[in-house]
Design a protein around this motif. Structure first.
Motif, PDB file in Angstrom:
ATOM      1  N   ARG A  84       0.835  -1.205   0.000  1.00  0.00           N
ATOM      2  CA  ARG A  84       0.000   0.000   0.000  1.00  0.00           C
ATOM      3  C   ARG A  84       0.870   1.255   0.000  1.00  0.00           C
ATOM      4  NH1 ARG A  84      -2.319  -3.755   3.146  1.00  0.00           N
ATOM      5  NH2 ARG A  84      -4.505  -4.320   2.776  1.00  0.00           N
ATOM      6  N   GLN A  85       1.910   1.235   0.818  1.00  0.00           N
ATOM      7  CA  GLN A  85       2.820   2.380   0.851  1.00  0.00           C
ATOM      8  C   GLN A  85       3.586   2.488  -0.462  1.00  0.00           C
ATOM      9  OE1 GLN A  85       2.894   4.780   3.178  1.00  0.00           O
ATOM     10  NE2 GLN A  85       4.237   5.806   1.698  1.00  0.00           N
ATOM     11  N   ARG A  88       1.349   4.129  -2.952  1.00  0.00           N
ATOM     12  CA  ARG A  88       1.218   5.539  -2.568  1.00  0.00           C
ATOM     13  C   ARG A  88       2.441   6.333  -3.050  1.00  0.00           C
ATOM     14  NH1 ARG A  88      -2.382   7.533   1.065  1.00  0.00           N
ATOM     15  NH2 ARG A  88      -3.746   6.051   2.129  1.00  0.00           N
ATOM     16  N   SER A  89       3.616   5.756  -2.821  1.00  0.00           N
ATOM     17  CA  SER A  89       4.847   6.418  -3.262  1.00  0.00           C
ATOM     18  C   SER A  89       4.843   6.608  -4.770  1.00  0.00           C
ATOM     19  CB  SER A  89       6.067   5.597  -2.837  1.00  0.00           C
ATOM     20  OG  SER A  89       6.167   5.527  -1.433  1.00  0.00           O
ATOM     21  N   HIS A  92       2.400   9.474  -5.643  1.00  0.00           N
ATOM     22  CA  HIS A  92       2.992  10.765  -5.277  1.00  0.00           C
ATOM     23  C   HIS A  92       4.124  11.140  -6.228  1.00  0.00           C
ATOM     24  CE1 HIS A  92       1.016  12.150  -1.617  1.00  0.00           C
ATOM     25  NE2 HIS A  92       0.922  10.887  -1.228  1.00  0.00           N
ATOM     26  N   GLU A 201      -4.451  12.942  -0.828  1.00  0.00           N
ATOM     27  CA  GLU A 201      -4.378  11.840   0.129  1.00  0.00           C
ATOM     28  C   GLU A 201      -5.751  11.204   0.338  1.00  0.00           C
ATOM     29  OE1 GLU A 201      -1.977  10.260   1.537  1.00  0.00           O
ATOM     30  OE2 GLU A 201      -0.372  11.525   0.773  1.00  0.00           O
ATOM     31  N   LEU A 204      -6.474   8.905  -2.526  1.00  0.00           N
ATOM     32  CA  LEU A 204      -5.707   7.660  -2.411  1.00  0.00           C
ATOM     33  C   LEU A 204      -6.326   6.741  -1.360  1.00  0.00           C
ATOM     34  CD1 LEU A 204      -1.967   8.823  -2.587  1.00  0.00           C
ATOM     35  CD2 LEU A 204      -3.282   7.637  -4.343  1.00  0.00           C
ATOM     36  N   ASP A 205      -6.709   7.332  -0.229  1.00  0.00           N
ATOM     37  CA  ASP A 205      -7.329   6.532   0.836  1.00  0.00           C
ATOM     38  C   ASP A 205      -8.587   5.834   0.329  1.00  0.00           C
ATOM     39  OD1 ASP A 205      -5.433   7.161   2.716  1.00  0.00           O
ATOM     40  OD2 ASP A 205      -6.580   8.812   3.603  1.00  0.00           O
TER      41      ASP A 205
END
Length: 216
Positions: A84-85, A88-89, A92, A201, A204-205
């Motif tokens: 998940r991170q 996200r990266s 971004h 954000e 994304l969530d």
């Protein structure tokens, strides 16, 4: 800004990468439409024809600029243990590239090319997701969705000049004459509460939660 002709030794070091770096800098400063092979040669201190020893034509240069943008995404989106991170990266990194290079970023779509760094990003992100039990098909679907979201969000931010929280200073310019005061108030509240980073954000969530809840 164009430079004076380069010394002979510098001309001999002309390379494809140096040409592409110069093209990206030129587009950043002057805009995409201003770029030509003649101007690019002048920027490097050589005649435009010298460039053809390293690139096929202007379209090849633009493809190369897309590759540079994806190199930046790749460098800023390392694969992490938490998938998940990791995604996200990736999102971004893609958004940040558009905001750093607003004049060049449309090439990511218009050139319709998938350079090696883009494919490496897809491969690494997919492998990370698959290692956590996500099918390759679903991982690809998520990456395509995140790509569209990140690019679209960044293009909107750039076009509206949203460099930071709030867009209320420009709201009056967006309102047509004679609009009722109550609707004008809605516009000011709606835009005045806008924080591009927080909004990104939130998106994304919502996507990642929806993706997780729909997992088979």
């Amino acid at each position: 800004m164009s430079t004076a002709p380069a010394p002979t030794g510098e001309r001999t070091r002309l390379s494809r990468r140096r040409i592409l770096d110069a093209a990206l800098r030129y587009i950043d400063e002057h805009g995409l439409d201003a770029l030509s092979m003649h101007k690019l040669g002048a920027e490097l201190g050589v005649k435009g024809m010298s460039l053809y020893n390293h690139v096929a034509n202007k379209d090849d240069v633009l493809d190369g600029v897309v590759e540079l943008l994806w190199f930046e995404v790749e460098a800023a989106a390392p694969v992490e243990d938490d998938w998940r991170q990791a995604v996200r990266s990736f999102a971004h990194a893609l958004r940040d590239v558009v905001r750093r290079h607003p004049n060049a970023a449309p090439l990511v779509i218009s050139q319709q090319v998938m350079p090696a760094p883009a494919l490496r990003v897809v491969e690494a992100q997919t492998a990370a997701a698959v290692s956590h039990g996500i099918t390759e098909t679903r991982a690809h679907g998520l990456l395509r969705t995140l790509t569209s979201y990140a690019l679209g969000s960044a293009y909107v931010e750039v076009s509206l000049g949203m460099g930071g929280p709030g867009c209320s200073p420009s709201v009056n310019d967006l309102l047509r004459p004679g609009i009722p005061e109550d609707l004008a108030a809605v516009a000011h509240v709606f835009c005045g509460q806008s924080d591009p980073d927080a909004q990104f954000e939130l998106g994304l969530d919502l996507m990642l939660r929806g993706f997780a809840s729909s997992s088979p």
